[in-house]
Design an enzyme around this catalytic site. Structure first.
Site, PDB file in Angstrom:
ATOM      1  N   THR A  88      42.090   2.236  27.270  1.00  0.00           N
ATOM      2  CA  THR A  88      41.575   1.066  28.023  1.00  0.00           C
ATOM      3  C   THR A  88      42.542   0.504  28.724  1.00  0.00           C
ATOM      4  O   THR A  88      43.767   0.381  28.413  1.00  0.00           O
ATOM      5  CB  THR A  88      41.065   0.231  26.702  1.00  0.00           C
ATOM      6  OG1 THR A  88      40.479   0.709  25.716  1.00  0.00           O
ATOM      7  CG2 THR A  88      40.353  -1.001  27.509  1.00  0.00           C
ATOM      8  N   LYS A 109      47.630  -0.043  30.308  1.00  0.00           N
ATOM      9  CA  LYS A 109      46.658   1.082  29.544  1.00  0.00           C
ATOM     10  C   LYS A 109      47.163   1.089  28.205  1.00  0.00           C
ATOM     11  O   LYS A 109      48.391   1.503  27.645  1.00  0.00           O
ATOM     12  CB  LYS A 109      47.025   2.421  30.299  1.00  0.00           C
ATOM     13  CG  LYS A 109      46.000   3.515  29.700  1.00  0.00           C
ATOM     14  CD  LYS A 109      46.098   4.625  30.532  1.00  0.00           C
ATOM     15  CE  LYS A 109      44.929   5.895  30.134  1.00  0.00           C
ATOM     16  NZ  LYS A 109      44.593   7.014  31.064  1.00  0.00           N
ATOM     17  N   ASP A 205      42.027  17.023  37.763  1.00  0.00           N
ATOM     18  CA  ASP A 205      40.762  15.922  37.528  1.00  0.00           C
ATOM     19  C   ASP A 205      40.691  15.217  38.714  1.00  0.00           C
ATOM     20  O   ASP A 205      40.516  14.068  38.835  1.00  0.00           O
ATOM     21  CB  ASP A 205      41.174  15.111  36.487  1.00  0.00           C
ATOM     22  CG  ASP A 205      39.782  14.488  35.878  1.00  0.00           C
ATOM     23  OD1 ASP A 205      38.875  14.878  36.211  1.00  0.00           O
ATOM     24  OD2 ASP A 205      40.148  13.369  35.132  1.00  0.00           O
TER      25      ASP A 205
END
Length: 438
Positions: A88, A109, A205
């Site tokens: 998160t 983070k 990604d």
């Protein structure tokens, strides 16, 4: 349609929900302070000087505080700004910076190590941290600080106030960028990929959601937990037409610390001793059998269950450029299994609602080369960014001076006020250097 991603893929993969920007951080703060915070050993946590951050006020503040050893208590969380498969992200600032007008904002983070261990994904968090420590590039994140707090692992990075390119695209007319805007963002992503590949890192990604927009309008790639960090070094390819010279030399193995030095040394030899040879910043021998990525962006070799290498990033780059220009990905479908089938079997096509200009024809030609289903023939797979940069779509663009260009959009620098229980803020105001080679 929501895109499913951010993990080792299965057809049931879903993203973790992202809470509203005003969500309180108090529960996490309580959990963190229940146990004394542990710090990374000094030799591991020391922030080496990053040349691209030399004029970054936020980075300077972190380095100044770092001398006393940073812990969670040195930051004030403001609000939750994002959530992913392994962590998160919170907006925060240094504790004690009461004058908000002079405060630097950061993104923290937070990874729950116990939760990740249960999901057997702790290796992904460690991989991201390892890669962040290697990076020093204007279009890639800098690891400002790292520390432990109870069973949480925290990393502090730059806060990008402009959101991401996915959200920015949806605010454009017809939810797509103009060709000139798409070219600008594609060029910056291309330069970032070149640097990653030079280090032997396959991103794996690439998608608009992972391309953040800084306060100055330039981009920053994010999220490296799915990346592959290989020992493959850049290859040297001959420009001669002889078959033996067109073969890529098999690179030797080096330790990670020696890899970059070997590349620089080899590139200088190429330039001074062998003018007919070209330095290729591409990890051509790196291979993986993992099934990871975002369904709409995975390459055919991944979708079909085979092994893959550096070519998957160039496929994703083609999908990214297509989406920026046409507002959708080329093989989109209602379900993930159909998407994967389309990627493997369906031919690439372009919208026919209006005649294409020469500029658009160049874009289509570039996309077609990048979306070659055969990874050995895919544009970029052998010579990397070197062959993509010379495509007519980028004609007239000086990549070394790209940070001197005015971005298509510059976001507002306003940061929303935190709720009462919140804590922390930070944002860099660094001015770009005149030019960059990587």
């Amino acid at each position: 349609m929501l895109r499913e991603s951010d993990g080792e893929m299965s057809l049931g993969t879903t993203n973790s929900p992202i809470s509203s920007g005003t969500e309180s951080c108090s529960s996490f703060s309580r959990l963190s302070f229940d146990a004394p915070p542990s710090t990374i050993p000094e030799e591991e946590s020391f922030l080496s000087l990053k040349p691209h951050r030399s004029s970054d006020f936020a980075y300077a503040e972190i380095r100044r505080r770092k001398k006393q050893g940073l812990t969670f208590r040195d930051f004030r969380l403001m609000r939750r700004i994002g959530a992913g498969d392994i962590g998160t992200v919170y907006l925060c600032r240094l504790a004690g910076d009461e004058e908000e007008s002079r405060s630097s904002y950061f993104a923290m983070k937070v990874v729950d190590k116990e939760a990740l261990a249960l999901k057997k994904k702790m290796h992904r968090a460690e991989m991201e941290k390892t890669i962040l420590k290697m990076l020093d590039h204007p279009f890639l994140p800098t690891l400002y600080a790292e520390f432990e707090a109870s069973h949480f692992s925290c990393i502090v990075m730059e806060y990008c106030s402009g959101g991401d390119l996915h959200s920015l695209r949806h605010r454009q007319p017809h939810r797509r960028f103009s060709l000139s805007s798409a070219r600008f963002y594609a060029a910056e992503v291309l330069v970032a990929l070149e640097y990653l590949h030079m280090l032997g890192i396959i991103y794996r990604d690439l998608k608009p959601e992972n391309i953040l927009v800084r306060s100055d309008g330039h981009i920053m790639l994010s999220d490296f937990d799915l990346s592959l960090c290989s020992d493959s070094i850049a290859a040297v390819e001959s420009s001669s037409s002889s078959p033996e010279n067109q073969q890529l030399r098999s690179p030797r193995r080096f330790t990670r610390l020696a890899r970059l030095f070997q590349r620089v040394l080899r590139s200088k030899k190429v330039q001074t001793l062998e003018p007919t040879r070209l330095f290729v910043a591409e990890p051509v021998t790196a291979r993986s059998g993992s099934f990871v990525g975002t369904h709409e962006y995975v390459a055919p070799e991944v979708a079909s269950g085979g092994s893959h290498g550096n070519a998957v990033d160039w496929w994703a780059f083609g999908v990214f450029l297509y989406e920026m220009i046409y507002g959708k990905t080329p093989f989109v479908a209602p379900t993930n299994d159909v998407i994967l089938r389309n990627i493997v079997k369906r031919q690439l096509s372009f919208p026919t609602d209006s005649p294409a200009t020469m500029f658009e024809l160049h874009a289509r030609n570039l996309i077609s080369g990048l979306l070659n289903k055969d990874p050995t023939k895919r544009l970029g797979s052998r010579r990397g960014a070197a062959e993509v940069k010379v495509h007519p779509f980028f004609k007239g663009l000086n990549f070394a001076l790209i940070r001197t260009l005015t971005p298509p959009e510059i976001p507002s620098s306003v940061v929303k006020k935190p709720m009462k229980s919140a804590t922390f803020s930070g944002r860099s105001s660094n001015k770009p250097a005149a030019f960059d080679y990587f």
